[in-house]
Design a protein around this motif. Structure first.
Motif, PDB file in Angstrom:
ATOM      1  N   GLU A  99      -0.518  -3.802  -6.015  1.00  0.00           N
ATOM      2  CA  GLU A  99       0.762  -3.103  -6.089  1.00  0.00           C
ATOM      3  C   GLU A  99       0.585  -1.598  -5.954  1.00  0.00           C
ATOM      4  OE1 GLU A  99       4.710  -3.289  -8.923  1.00  0.00           O
ATOM      5  OE2 GLU A  99       2.748  -3.181  -9.879  1.00  0.00           O
ATOM      6  N   LYS A 100      -0.497  -1.065  -6.531  1.00  0.00           N
ATOM      7  CA  LYS A 100      -0.735   0.377  -6.468  1.00  0.00           C
ATOM      8  C   LYS A 100      -0.969   0.855  -5.038  1.00  0.00           C
ATOM      9  CE  LYS A 100      -2.714   0.535 -11.124  1.00  0.00           C
ATOM     10  NZ  LYS A 100      -3.939   0.803 -11.932  1.00  0.00           N
ATOM     11  N   ILE A 101      -1.374  -0.054  -4.181  1.00  0.00           N
ATOM     12  CA  ILE A 101      -1.615   0.305  -2.779  1.00  0.00           C
ATOM     13  C   ILE A 101      -0.431  -0.080  -1.901  1.00  0.00           C
ATOM     14  CG2 ILE A 101      -3.091  -0.127  -0.779  1.00  0.00           C
ATOM     15  CD1 ILE A 101      -5.409  -0.536  -2.672  1.00  0.00           C
ATOM     16  N   ALA A 105       2.078   2.268   0.423  1.00  0.00           N
ATOM     17  CA  ALA A 105       1.931   1.991   1.858  1.00  0.00           C
ATOM     18  C   ALA A 105       3.279   1.647   2.486  1.00  0.00           C
ATOM     19  CB  ALA A 105       0.939   0.850   2.073  1.00  0.00           C
ATOM     20  N   LEU A 106       4.098   0.870   1.765  1.00  0.00           N
ATOM     21  CA  LEU A 106       5.430   0.559   2.283  1.00  0.00           C
ATOM     22  C   LEU A 106       6.286   1.815   2.388  1.00  0.00           C
ATOM     23  CD1 LEU A 106       6.306  -2.794   0.449  1.00  0.00           C
ATOM     24  CD2 LEU A 106       5.657  -2.478   2.837  1.00  0.00           C
ATOM     25  N   ASP A 107       6.143   2.709   1.415  1.00  0.00           N
ATOM     26  CA  ASP A 107       6.865   3.982   1.504  1.00  0.00           C
ATOM     27  C   ASP A 107       6.488   4.736   2.769  1.00  0.00           C
ATOM     28  OD1 ASP A 107       8.275   3.642  -0.808  1.00  0.00           O
ATOM     29  OD2 ASP A 107       6.843   4.686  -2.074  1.00  0.00           O
ATOM     30  N   ILE A 108       5.184   4.793   3.029  1.00  0.00           N
ATOM     31  CA  ILE A 108       4.717   5.532   4.207  1.00  0.00           C
ATOM     32  C   ILE A 108       5.168   4.838   5.488  1.00  0.00           C
ATOM     33  CG2 ILE A 108       2.666   6.283   5.460  1.00  0.00           C
ATOM     34  CD1 ILE A 108       1.253   6.576   2.761  1.00  0.00           C
ATOM     35  N   ALA A 149      11.076  -5.263   8.224  1.00  0.00           N
ATOM     36  CA  ALA A 149      10.144  -5.790   7.226  1.00  0.00           C
ATOM     37  C   ALA A 149      10.172  -5.020   5.912  1.00  0.00           C
ATOM     38  CB  ALA A 149       8.727  -5.796   7.801  1.00  0.00           C
ATOM     39  N   TRP A 150      10.230  -3.686   5.950  1.00  0.00           N
ATOM     40  CA  TRP A 150      10.057  -2.910   4.719  1.00  0.00           C
ATOM     41  C   TRP A 150      11.214  -3.172   3.757  1.00  0.00           C
ATOM     42  CZ3 TRP A 150       5.928  -2.775   7.058  1.00  0.00           C
ATOM     43  CH2 TRP A 150       5.712  -2.160   8.285  1.00  0.00           C
ATOM     44  N   VAL A 558       7.959   9.855   1.373  1.00  0.00           N
ATOM     45  CA  VAL A 558       7.098   9.379   0.278  1.00  0.00           C
ATOM     46  C   VAL A 558       7.266  10.270  -0.950  1.00  0.00           C
ATOM     47  CG1 VAL A 558       4.712   8.969  -0.426  1.00  0.00           C
ATOM     48  CG2 VAL A 558       5.461   8.330   1.863  1.00  0.00           C
ATOM     49  N   GLY A 559       7.359  11.587  -0.738  1.00  0.00           N
ATOM     50  CA  GLY A 559       7.541  12.482  -1.879  1.00  0.00           C
ATOM     51  C   GLY A 559       8.832  12.201  -2.624  1.00  0.00           C
ATOM     52  N   LEU A 560       9.934  12.011  -1.897  1.00  0.00           N
ATOM     53  CA  LEU A 560      11.202  11.695  -2.549  1.00  0.00           C
ATOM     54  C   LEU A 560      11.154  10.342  -3.246  1.00  0.00           C
ATOM     55  CD1 LEU A 560      13.654  12.940   0.233  1.00  0.00           C
ATOM     56  CD2 LEU A 560      13.294  13.962  -2.009  1.00  0.00           C
TER      57      LEU A 560
END
Length: 578
Positions: A99-101, A105-108, A149-150, A558-560
């Motif tokens: 989950e931590k990855i 990764a989905l955000d990016i 997909a995301w 990703v920051g938001l």
């Protein structure tokens, strides 16, 4: 004492009578197979890159075939998105290290624009299928996949982490295997939001159909037969009448897909609603009723039942599906260290390659310009999220909590959400020019047309998933409308709204690529922003600026998500899960 009478030979050998519904369903299956095979044969035709056309014919007589090819790409991408969702979201929900990855990764990946994916992957797909159209088809399907997909993965992950603890304990007490738990608990508990988000993701794929069917490789563009490429060719040639035919074809495709596929799925998913009191008026579907009265689906289910039993036996040696999965502390820490090292090494390698490429071409000063343009696009995204929340949350609650309204509104909402707004861009541009609206402001409307529906669909799914017994309890307590919103509705839809907000924000950033620069009949309007920066760099083949734009957009998204949306996500998991 009862007397047992032998069955007569005729009665024992009599076969079930053939129903008219069986004939209708059988004919429908044959037609679907025929159309699929015909579209697949066209997708596998030979291709010579040197002589491949850069546009397709705009003769309206070709639209039925173009629509068939576009539908095939959309459904192949939907199948791939569903498989991806089941695998990735389940791993992220069940394994804390994953989950931590996965979530970052989905955000990016959600922040990377579709043009960014195409510019990087299309060459590889063409090399994978040399001399065949399958390379371009795979690139097109992959581009549509990235628009679907995301959102589906975020939705299914949210359903898993907010799963009922009572059902979780029951699954562990019954010693279900991993395969059994997935299909008997995980998928049913997330089916309603997954169907609604799948419907929304499918609609999002329509928005980028033109970009995915007109593919650029270097300085050359290749057009695949499809409605999106048809519209792109008609817009380039200034043929508004041909654009009108494409709009009519899209309306037929969206309404037909809704009636034949999504509406039956919505009605079927109601059986997985988790509540003690049955809903008074559930969604209905004529297609689902026909399938229920036919023996063909049940026969197909019995035929494939051994496959499920075989997979169940195959997963038994891996143990039962404990939640959370038990991992010895020492091994867990060692696994965390190894995974962290692998991720850090990958990030460092990618950063080194990107810095070398950018530094040797346009220089690092280009990031300042890109971040400035990103702030302009961020303001547009913020305005869209605020307005979409104020407008569509009440509407989504009203539709989701009223099955009769949902039955009437779903086709309309599906048409509005699925219809590619860029098909209307030529008419919108003419309106902007006539009224004098600059694209700096008009671009907000164009971006909203491709992103606001994520909030509406997620809120509808969240509101429809609120158990009927809780609704009836609120009525019995005679709460005021504000108390009902504060005590039941807002907590009930909050997890779904957060999922919709994340995907709507990502969708708005992605939509900026086709909304901040629009063309019609060789006339181009440009609004300053990160989307137009990436679009212009892509059309000019400037890969360095494409990379800079994608990196800056990823940093913003990703920051938001990390600073705002993920905090709301944790609140939804811990305080507002049913």
């Amino acid at each position: 004492m009862p007397v047992l009478r032998p069955l007569s030979g005729a009665g024992a050998l009599r076969r079930p009578a053939l129903r008219w519904t069986d004939l209708l369903v059988g004919v429908a299956i044959i037609v679907v197979f025929y159309l699929t095979i015909r579209a697949t044969l066209g997708a596998a035709s030979p291709l010579d890159l040197a002589t491949a056309p850069s546009s397709i014919s705009t003769d309206p007589a070709h639209l039925p075939y173009y629509a068939l090819r576009s539908l095939l790409r959309m459904f192949v991408a939907l199948i791939a998105s569903t498989v991806f969702t089941f695998m990735v979201a389940t791993a992220a929900a069940r394994l804390p290290r994953v989950e931590k990855i996965v979530l970052p990764a989905l955000d990016i990946l959600q922040s990377v624009p579709i043009l960014g994916f195409l510019s990087v992957t299309v060459t590889g797909f063409i090399a994978l299928f040399p001399g065949s159209t399958l390379g371009l088809e795979a690139a097109s399907v992959f581009a549509i996949f990235t628009s679907q997909a995301w959102n589906m993965a975020f939705s299914f992950h949210a359903s898993l982490v907010s799963q009922s603890r009572d059902l979780d304990e029951a699954a562990r007490l019954m010693r279900l295997s991993k395969w059994q738990r997935f299909w008997k608990l995980d998928v049913p508990s997330g089916m309603i939001p997954l169907v609604w988000n799948g419907m929304m993701s499918f609609g999002g794929g329509w928005f980028f159909l033109a970009a995915s069917e007109a593919i650029s490789v270097g300085d050359k563009t290749y057009a695949l037969p499809g409605v999106g490429a048809y519209v792109a060719a008609a817009v380039e040639q200034g043929q508004l009448d041909r654009v009108g035919w494409a709009i009519l074809a899209m309306i037929v495709m969206v309404l037909g897909t809704n009636f034949l596929f999504w509406r039956p799925l919505v009605a079927w998913a109601e059986r997985f609603r988790q509540e003690d009191t049955a809903a008074v008026d559930r969604p209905r579907s004529l297609v689902l009723d026909l399938l229920a009265h036919s023996s063909i689906p049940r026969g197909l289910g019995r035929a494939f039942a051994p496959v499920g039993r075989g997979l169940d036996r195959a997963t038994r040696p891996f143990g039962v599906a404990e939640h959370p999965l038990f991992v010895p502390r020492l091994r867990r820490r060692a696994g965390d260290v190894v995974m962290a090292l692998v991720v850090i090494a990958g990030i460092l390698y990618g950063a080194y390659w990107a810095s070398e490429f950018i530094g040797s071409t346009i220089g690092f000063g280009s990031f300042g310009e890109a971040f400035g343009l990103g702030l302009i696009t961020f303001i547009r995204v913020l305005v869209i999220i605020i307005l979409a929340t104020l407008i569509w949350v009440p509407v989504g609650v009203w539709v989701g909590m009223n099955p009769k309204v949902s039955k009437l509104a779903q086709p309309v909402v599906q048409l509005l959400a699925s219809f590619p707004a860029n098909f209307l861009f030529p008419f919108v541009i003419a309106f902007f020019v006539a009224v004098g609206i600059p694209l700096d402001i008009g671009g907000i409307l164009l971006m909203a047309l491709g992103s606001q529906w994520y909030i509406l669909f997620n809120v509808i799914a969240g509101a429809s998933a609120i158990p009927t017994d809780l609704r009836q309890a609120m009525e019995s307590f005679r709460l005021t409308p504000w108390q009902r919103w504060r005590k039941l509705i807002l907590p009930g839809i909050f997890p779904a709204y957060v999922t919709g907000g994340i995907t709507a924000a990502g969708g708005a950033w992605n939509a900026s690529i086709v909304s901040e620069i629009v063309s019609y009949n060789h006339n181009t309007l440009i609004a300053p922003g990160l989307g137009s920066y990436i679009a212009q760099a892509t059309s000019g083949g400037d890969m360095a600026r494409v990379l800079v734009g994608v990196i800056v957009m990823s940093v913003f998204v990703v920051g938001l998500n990390r600073l705002f949306w993920r905090r709301l996500y944790r609140v939804a998991e811990t305080r507002f899960s049913l």
